[in-house]
Design an enzyme around this catalytic site. Structure first.
Site, mmCIF file in Angstrom:
data_model
loop_
_atom_site.group_PDB
_atom_site.id
_atom_site.type_symbol
_atom_site.label_atom_id
_atom_site.label_comp_id
_atom_site.label_asym_id
_atom_site.label_seq_id
_atom_site.Cartn_x
_atom_site.Cartn_y
_atom_site.Cartn_z
ATOM 1 N N GLU A 166 71.266 55.154 78.251
ATOM 2 C CA GLU A 166 70.733 54.080 79.110
ATOM 3 C C GLU A 166 70.826 52.692 78.488
ATOM 4 O O GLU A 166 69.836 51.961 78.438
ATOM 5 C CB GLU A 166 69.284 54.394 79.491
ATOM 6 C CG GLU A 166 69.153 55.722 80.226
ATOM 7 C CD GLU A 166 67.705 56.040 80.645
ATOM 8 O OE1 GLU A 166 66.791 55.297 80.255
ATOM 9 O OE2 GLU A 166 67.514 57.041 81.353
ATOM 10 N N ASN A 207 75.424 58.296 77.920
ATOM 11 C CA ASN A 207 74.688 58.937 79.014
ATOM 12 C C ASN A 207 73.841 57.891 79.755
ATOM 13 O O ASN A 207 73.149 57.083 79.120
ATOM 14 C CB ASN A 207 73.757 60.005 78.378
ATOM 15 C CG ASN A 207 73.142 60.959 79.355
ATOM 16 O OD1 ASN A 207 73.854 61.587 80.149
ATOM 17 N ND2 ASN A 207 71.819 61.099 79.325
ATOM 18 N N HIS A 243 70.121 61.481 88.621
ATOM 19 C CA HIS A 243 68.790 61.528 89.234
ATOM 20 C C HIS A 243 68.932 60.905 90.631
ATOM 21 O O HIS A 243 68.891 59.683 90.774
ATOM 22 C CB HIS A 243 67.773 60.763 88.379
ATOM 23 C CG HIS A 243 67.568 61.390 87.037
ATOM 24 N ND1 HIS A 243 67.033 62.658 86.905
ATOM 25 C CD2 HIS A 243 67.835 60.952 85.780
ATOM 26 C CE1 HIS A 243 66.973 62.960 85.612
ATOM 27 N NE2 HIS A 243 67.460 61.953 84.915
ATOM 28 N N GLU A 273 71.598 65.520 83.949
ATOM 29 C CA GLU A 273 70.156 65.614 84.227
ATOM 30 C C GLU A 273 69.912 65.705 85.732
ATOM 31 O O GLU A 273 68.981 65.102 86.263
ATOM 32 C CB GLU A 273 69.420 64.387 83.662
ATOM 33 C CG GLU A 273 69.698 64.121 82.205
ATOM 34 C CD GLU A 273 68.923 62.930 81.634
ATOM 35 O OE1 GLU A 273 67.992 62.427 82.295
ATOM 36 O OE2 GLU A 273 69.253 62.512 80.513
ATOM 37 N N ASP A 275 68.841 66.023 89.343
ATOM 38 C CA ASP A 275 67.743 66.400 90.243
ATOM 39 C C ASP A 275 67.825 65.497 91.470
ATOM 40 O O ASP A 275 68.463 64.440 91.421
ATOM 41 C CB ASP A 275 66.356 66.370 89.565
ATOM 42 C CG ASP A 275 65.985 65.057 88.900
ATOM 43 O OD1 ASP A 275 66.550 64.015 89.265
ATOM 44 O OD2 ASP A 275 65.109 65.082 88.011
HETATM 45 C C1 XIL Z 1 61.978 62.557 80.725
HETATM 46 C C2 XIL Z 1 61.271 63.885 80.450
HETATM 47 O O1 XIL Z 1 61.716 64.858 81.357
HETATM 48 C C3 XIL Z 1 59.760 63.702 80.569
HETATM 49 O O2 XIL Z 1 59.067 64.882 80.200
HETATM 50 C C4 XIL Z 1 59.309 62.538 79.674
HETATM 51 O O3 XIL Z 1 57.932 62.317 79.847
HETATM 52 C C5 XIL Z 1 60.102 61.283 79.987
HETATM 53 O O4 XIL Z 1 61.490 61.547 79.872
HETATM 54 N N1 XIL Z 1 66.344 59.988 81.571
HETATM 55 C C6 XIL Z 1 66.458 60.663 80.378
HETATM 56 C C7 XIL Z 1 65.496 61.738 80.036
HETATM 57 O O5 XIL Z 1 67.450 60.446 79.653
HETATM 58 O O6 XIL Z 1 65.270 61.831 78.651
HETATM 59 C C8 XIL Z 1 64.178 61.560 80.762
HETATM 60 O O7 XIL Z 1 63.359 62.712 80.503
HETATM 61 C C9 XIL Z 1 64.410 61.376 82.256
HETATM 62 C C10 XIL Z 1 65.243 60.138 82.499
#
Ligand code: XIL
Length: 369
Positions: A166, A207, A243, A273, A275
């Site tokens: 990020e 990422n 996401h 990641e 969702d």
């Molecule tokens: C999130 C975790 O799932 C949570 O448990 C934590 O409180 C915050 O981070 N982008 C990322 C991940 O790269 O590391 C994040 O994970 C979600 C967003």
């Protein structure tokens, strides 16, 4: 969702949806389907039992663990938290691998591949990193020392490392993190260079989120890849966090274009990641939108050579990070609280079996491109 409300909810679905999707997973499991589609894996991230979103859910662990580790649905995992800086180097020069080891050793016991996450990120940093005005020389030393120890600890175990996470704003400019403030884009080079030296076999990834459709942020990430390659520094992949939002999701073509814009630079792409959150409560309409969103992005990954795997950010709704981060939104994963599957589970299976929109011809065309 309690059992009674789940039944009521199922009964409220249109017949087609409820009939086709009995809330049960398919026989082969998503990982087998992914392999047959040419991907390296289908995975689910997971967290340490008893912590954060998982606290208070101990009673469901046997059922959860069975799906996570034994069902054949997944063959890859990522610790959602345990390898982050706040856990691995809570004080300067004091390393602690306890949290990260929990998921890493479960992966090993179960013969899973492991994605390691995340080395340099502005979030979940311990206070000692953010509370000091470092000189450039000090911060360089801190980054090198952190990566040397953390990558060194899991050397040989990580299929991939998210080296920088990020680093970009939505307009493609660099995020004003402590690392950027002190070192400018040099910190990105330093991070990749160091990780590459310590573990020559782990794939090194940039990422980020909102890289799933073309736009200025994708251009920014392409520029990171180009910058590293021009400097002769190894970068192997770009992670599309993915996401997504059910009610306003990109099209299949947008995903294909975004993925190809990275693979054409000679790096692999993974959905890291995935969702798809929706505005609660879940109903037939937003679950159908969610299904489309999952189908599009997994379908795009299957159809573009260079997209090598998919990881969802846990598979069980109550363990998702979404409700705490986006109030009013949730149910973003593939298994409901009562362990029945979302309609989107079947959308993913369909996308993996290549029955989505463009079909085999398009896939063959893209794979030979
Ligand atoms: C999130 C975790 O799932 C949570 O448990 C934590 O409180 C915050 O981070 N982008 C990322 C991940 O790269 O590391 C994040 O994970 C979600 C967003």
């Amino acid at each position: 969702m309690h059992l009674a409300s789940a039944l009521l909810f199922l009964a409220s679905l249109p017949l087609g949806l409820a009939g086709k999707d009995k809330g049960k997973p398919c026989k082969k499991g998503l990982n087998t389907l992914a392999k047959q589609a040419g991907l390296k894996y289908f995975g689910s991230a997971t967290d340490s039992p008893g912590f954060r979103e998982r606290a208070g859910y101990e009673a469901v662990y046997p059922q959860y663990d069975q799906i996570m580790w034994k069902s054949g649905e997944f063959h890859m995992t990522t610790p959602t938290n345990g390898m982050k800086w706040v856990f691995t180097e809570p004080e300067r020069g004091v390393f602690n691998f306890t949290e990260g080891e929990i998921v890493a050793s479960l992966a090993k016991q179960n013969g899973f591949m492991l994605r390691c996450h995340a080395l340099v990120w502005h979030s979940q940093l311990p206070d000692w990193v953010t509370a000091t005005n470092w000189t450039a020389a000090e911060l360089r030393q801190i980054i090198v020392n952190h990566i040397t120890h953390v990558v060194g600890h899991w050397k040989g175990q990580c299929y991939a490392w998210d080296v920088v996470n990020e680093a970009l704003n939505e307009d493609g400019t660099y995020r004003d993190s402590i690392f950027y403030q002190v070192l400018g884009e040099e910190y990105i080079k330093l991070a990749f260079e160091t990780a590459s030296k310590i573990d020559p076999h782990a794939k090194l990834y940039y990422n980020d989120y909102n890289l799933e459709y073309p736009g200025p942020k994708v251009t920014g990430a392409q520029n990171i890849v180009k910058m590293l390659k021009t400097a002769g520094i190894r970068i192997d992949g770009v992670g599309l966090q993915s996401h997504l939002v059910a009610e306003s999701h990109p099209t299949l073509d947008q995903h294909i274009d975004a993925i190809r814009s990275f693979s054409s630079l000679g790096v692999e792409v993974a959905l890291t990641e995935l969702d798809v959150r929706l505005t609660l409560p879940a109903n037939a309409t937003n679950l159908a939108e969610q299904n489309d969103a999952y189908k599009n992005i997994v379908g795009a990954c299957v159809q573009v050579r260079g997209c090598i795997g998919v990881t969802i950010w846990d598979f069980y709704d109550p363990f998702s990070w979404v409700p705490a981060t986006f109030p009013g939104q949730g149910a973003p994963l593939l298994w409901f609280e009562n362990f029945t599957t979302h309609p989107a589970y079947h959308g993913v299976a369909e996308a993996l079996t290549n029955k989505t929109t463009r079909g085999r011809a398009r896939r063959a065309q893209l794979r030979s491109a």
